[in-house]
Design an enzyme around this catalytic site. Structure first.
Site, PDB file in Angstrom:
ATOM      1  N   CYS A 164      40.447 -51.929  91.646  1.00 29.17           N
ATOM      2  CA  CYS A 164      39.528 -50.997  91.457  1.00 29.17           C
ATOM      3  C   CYS A 164      39.482 -50.161  91.836  1.00 29.17           C
ATOM      4  O   CYS A 164      40.262 -49.560  92.692  1.00 29.17           O
ATOM      5  CB  CYS A 164      38.470 -51.661  91.006  1.00 29.17           C
ATOM      6  N   CYS A 182      39.386 -51.666  85.435  1.00 26.47           N
ATOM      7  CA  CYS A 182      38.149 -50.532  85.534  1.00 26.47           C
ATOM      8  C   CYS A 182      40.090 -49.641  84.792  1.00 26.47           C
ATOM      9  O   CYS A 182      40.623 -48.979  85.377  1.00 26.47           O
ATOM     10  CB  CYS A 182      37.969 -50.073  86.639  1.00 26.47           C
ATOM     11  N   CYS A 189      47.344 -46.159  88.406  1.00 29.96           N
ATOM     12  CA  CYS A 189      47.283 -47.329  89.192  1.00 29.96           C
ATOM     13  C   CYS A 189      48.858 -47.263  90.079  1.00 29.96           C
ATOM     14  O   CYS A 189      49.867 -46.389  89.388  1.00 29.96           O
ATOM     15  CB  CYS A 189      48.057 -48.715  89.012  1.00 29.96           C
TER      16      CYS A 189
END
Length: 145
Positions: A16, A88, A95
């Site tokens: 997250c 999320c 990422c």
């Protein structure tokens, strides 16, 4: 142990943005529902402080929280993970690449930490998100059987 080692447990990483709420919830819920089947951790792109409401809604549902602490994704980049799961939208967009990850999934959940209002109203959002994550984790564990 490596991914090819049949005796190793699948390694799951929940990511997250801050590792203060959703990814921590997902970690605890998979630890519970997956039992000893998985090695589970969570991390954040920019880890913050563990949200006290995260701890509260997990504890009120009977889950342990003493082992939780926000961590950065950076030291984990060279780790071998069976599953990297973002929880999320921001984490999914930003990422980093985990070159040794076998599978990557996105489970976008509302950020309960962004909830406004009274403590009771914010708690209600945290509980709802916890329950949504719980349902997703249960479905996912069944699919892994």
């Amino acid at each position: 142990m490596t991914q090819n080692d049949p005796t190793s447990k699948p390694r799951v990483l929940f990511i997250c943005s801050g590792n203060t709420a959703r990814s921590q919830m997902a970690q605890v819920l998979l630890e519970h529902h997956g039992g000893e089947r998985f090695e589970v951790t969570s991390a954040g792109l920019e880890p913050g402080l563990l949200n006290p409401l995260t701890v509260r809604v997990l504890q009120e549902a009977g889950f342990p929280t003493a082992h939780l602490n926000p961590k950065s994704t950076t030291p984990l980049l060279k780790g071998h993970f069976t599953h990297v799961i973002t929880v999320c939208d921001r984490a999914e967009r930003n990422c980093p690449i985990f070159p040794f990850a076998f599978k990557r999934e996105a489970w976008p959940f509302e950020d309960p930490a962004a909830a406004t209002g009274s403590e009771a109203e914010r708690l209600e959002v945290f509980r709802r998100v916890r329950n949504e994550i719980d349902a997703q984790v249960r479905r996912w564990v069944e699919e892994q059987a």
